[in-house]
Write a protein that holds these residues in place. Structure first.
Motif, mmCIF file in Angstrom:
data_model
loop_
_atom_site.group_PDB
_atom_site.id
_atom_site.type_symbol
_atom_site.label_atom_id
_atom_site.label_comp_id
_atom_site.label_asym_id
_atom_site.label_seq_id
_atom_site.Cartn_x
_atom_site.Cartn_y
_atom_site.Cartn_z
ATOM 1 N N VAL A 1 0.844 -1.189 0.000
ATOM 2 C CA VAL A 1 0.000 0.000 0.000
ATOM 3 C C VAL A 1 0.879 1.239 0.000
ATOM 4 O O VAL A 1 1.971 1.242 0.571
ATOM 5 N N ALA A 2 0.410 2.297 -0.658
ATOM 6 C CA ALA A 2 1.162 3.544 -0.758
ATOM 7 C C ALA A 2 0.309 4.702 -0.283
ATOM 8 O O ALA A 2 -0.919 4.694 -0.411
ATOM 9 N N VAL A 3 0.983 5.703 0.249
ATOM 10 C CA VAL A 3 0.332 6.929 0.698
ATOM 11 C C VAL A 3 1.045 8.095 0.041
ATOM 12 O O VAL A 3 2.262 8.241 0.181
ATOM 13 N N SER B 1 0.417 -5.135 8.807
ATOM 14 C CA SER B 1 0.042 -6.296 8.000
ATOM 15 C C SER B 1 0.504 -6.221 6.551
ATOM 16 O O SER B 1 0.312 -7.185 5.801
ATOM 17 N N THR B 2 1.116 -5.105 6.158
ATOM 18 C CA THR B 2 1.441 -4.938 4.745
ATOM 19 C C THR B 2 2.625 -3.999 4.573
ATOM 20 O O THR B 2 2.807 -3.077 5.376
ATOM 21 N N PRO B 3 3.446 -4.206 3.540
ATOM 22 C CA PRO B 3 4.512 -3.248 3.238
ATOM 23 C C PRO B 3 3.931 -1.871 2.909
ATOM 24 O O PRO B 3 2.875 -1.772 2.272
ATOM 25 N N VAL B 4 4.625 -0.829 3.345
ATOM 26 C CA VAL B 4 4.130 0.541 3.175
ATOM 27 C C VAL B 4 5.103 1.349 2.321
ATOM 28 O O VAL B 4 6.309 1.371 2.584
ATOM 29 N N VAL C 1 9.879 1.888 6.173
ATOM 30 C CA VAL C 1 8.976 2.377 5.142
ATOM 31 C C VAL C 1 9.762 2.596 3.846
ATOM 32 O O VAL C 1 10.867 3.137 3.858
ATOM 33 N N ASP C 2 9.175 2.172 2.729
ATOM 34 C CA ASP C 2 9.782 2.374 1.412
ATOM 35 C C ASP C 2 9.447 3.797 0.959
ATOM 36 O O ASP C 2 8.332 4.062 0.507
ATOM 37 N N VAL C 3 10.390 4.721 1.109
ATOM 38 C CA VAL C 3 10.156 6.122 0.766
ATOM 39 C C VAL C 3 10.526 6.349 -0.695
ATOM 40 O O VAL C 3 11.654 6.053 -1.118
ATOM 41 N N ARG C 4 9.580 6.885 -1.461
ATOM 42 C CA ARG C 4 9.792 7.147 -2.882
ATOM 43 C C ARG C 4 9.487 8.614 -3.187
ATOM 44 O O ARG C 4 8.530 9.175 -2.649
ATOM 45 N N ASP D 1 -0.230 -2.033 -4.856
ATOM 46 C CA ASP D 1 -1.554 -2.626 -5.029
ATOM 47 C C ASP D 1 -2.680 -1.655 -4.680
ATOM 48 O O ASP D 1 -3.704 -1.618 -5.355
ATOM 49 N N ARG D 2 -2.483 -0.897 -3.598
ATOM 50 C CA ARG D 2 -3.501 0.058 -3.157
ATOM 51 C C ARG D 2 -2.817 1.367 -2.800
ATOM 52 O O ARG D 2 -1.710 1.356 -2.254
#
Length: 283
Positions: A3-5, A25-28, A46-49, A67-68
């Motif tokens: 999931v991404a924000v 529960s999920t990679p962020v 956290v995977d910062v992009r 995915d989301r």
């Protein structure tokens, strides 16, 4: 599932990332213009992009493998529909399975100045091929923090909301709701009208500020034009003052009085008591 924000260094975006980390529960993925602003989140896994809303190529890279995604509405007024569209198109190209968007109550019929770019973005989403969920957030109690010191000092909370009620909630409550949508199923195609349990008039809000601060505060209602002028006199930019005065007029009309219960269903509890929100801020 990843999931991404977007806008993850902003007030709401960061709180959503924090809620996702608590969920665990999920990679962020956190998408920001300036990764240095959330270097601490990177240290926590956290995977910062890096990507801005006006950079389609960067958005393609940022959404690769996602995915989301939560599209947190931008802050560059006048540019937001185009910028949000860039994110939506990138989500389409990436094959995102769900895009959630932070909007405003009753966006399709809301006459507030602030609502128009949300209405435009919702129209783009309606024609988009990406599955989506609309999170129509009502006001944040934090919106009033800028003026609470003056209200406590003078004993008067000014506004132009009349007897209208605002169903605000703590920003963290909305963040928790967004995180729940990103990490659970059954939200595709849904429009959630989100508001807090305490639907207060400004007179009642003044009483809350009194209780939180221990000092008497009363509400004084002004005509919209007079409140606008007072905000400008207090040093606010004329455009921003007009938006705030217009928002109060909308509250007077009931446009931000949300009683759907959607927020409470998503987070599984009542919204944070408003007096606790103000006590924490004043502390």
């Amino acid at each position: 599932m990843t999931v991404a924000v977007t806008g993850a260094s902003g007030n709401l975006g960061r709180l959503v990332v924090e809620a996702l980390l608590r969920e665990g529960s999920t990679p962020v993925v956190a998408i920001v213009r300036d990764p240095q602003k959330i270097a601490d989140l990177a240290e926590r896994g956290v995977d910062v992009r890096q990507a801005g809303y006006d950079d389609p190529a960067a958005l393609d890279r940022a959404l690769d493998g996602v995915d989301r995604v939560l599209l947190v509405s931008g802050t560059q007024f006048g540019e937001r529909v185009a910028q949000h569209t860039n994110v939506i198109r990138a989500a389409e190209r990436a094959g995102v399975k769900l895009l959630a968007y932070t909007s405003i109550p009753r966006a399709t019929e809301n006459s507030l100045i602030l609502a128009q770019e949300h209405k435009g973005t919702e129209a783009v989403l309606a024609e988009s091929t990406v599955p989506h969920t609309i999170l129509r957030n009502s006001w944040y109690w934090e919106n009033y923090f800028g003026g609470v010191g003056h209200a406590i000092e003078t004993g008067v909370l000014h506004g132009a909301a009349g007897e209208g009620r605002v169903a605000a909630a703590a920003r963290a409550d909305y963040a928790e709701a967004a995180a729940r949508v990103l990490t659970s199923d059954g939200h595709e195609g849904k429009v959630y009208e989100l508001g807090g349990d305490e639907r207060l008039t400004y007179a009642e809000l003044a009483q809350v500020i009194s209780e939180a601060s221990g000092k008497p505060v009363r509400y004084e209602n002004l005509p919209q034009a007079d409140y606008n002028a007072a905000l400008v006199q207090a040093g606010l930019d004329a455009g921003y003052a007009a938006v705030l005065a217009d928002a109060d007029a909308g509250i007077a009309s009931g446009i931000l009085d949300v009683d759907s219960g959607d927020l409470q269903k998503l987070i599984g509890r009542a919204s944070t008591p408003v007096v606790d929100v103000f006590r924490a801020a004043l502390a």
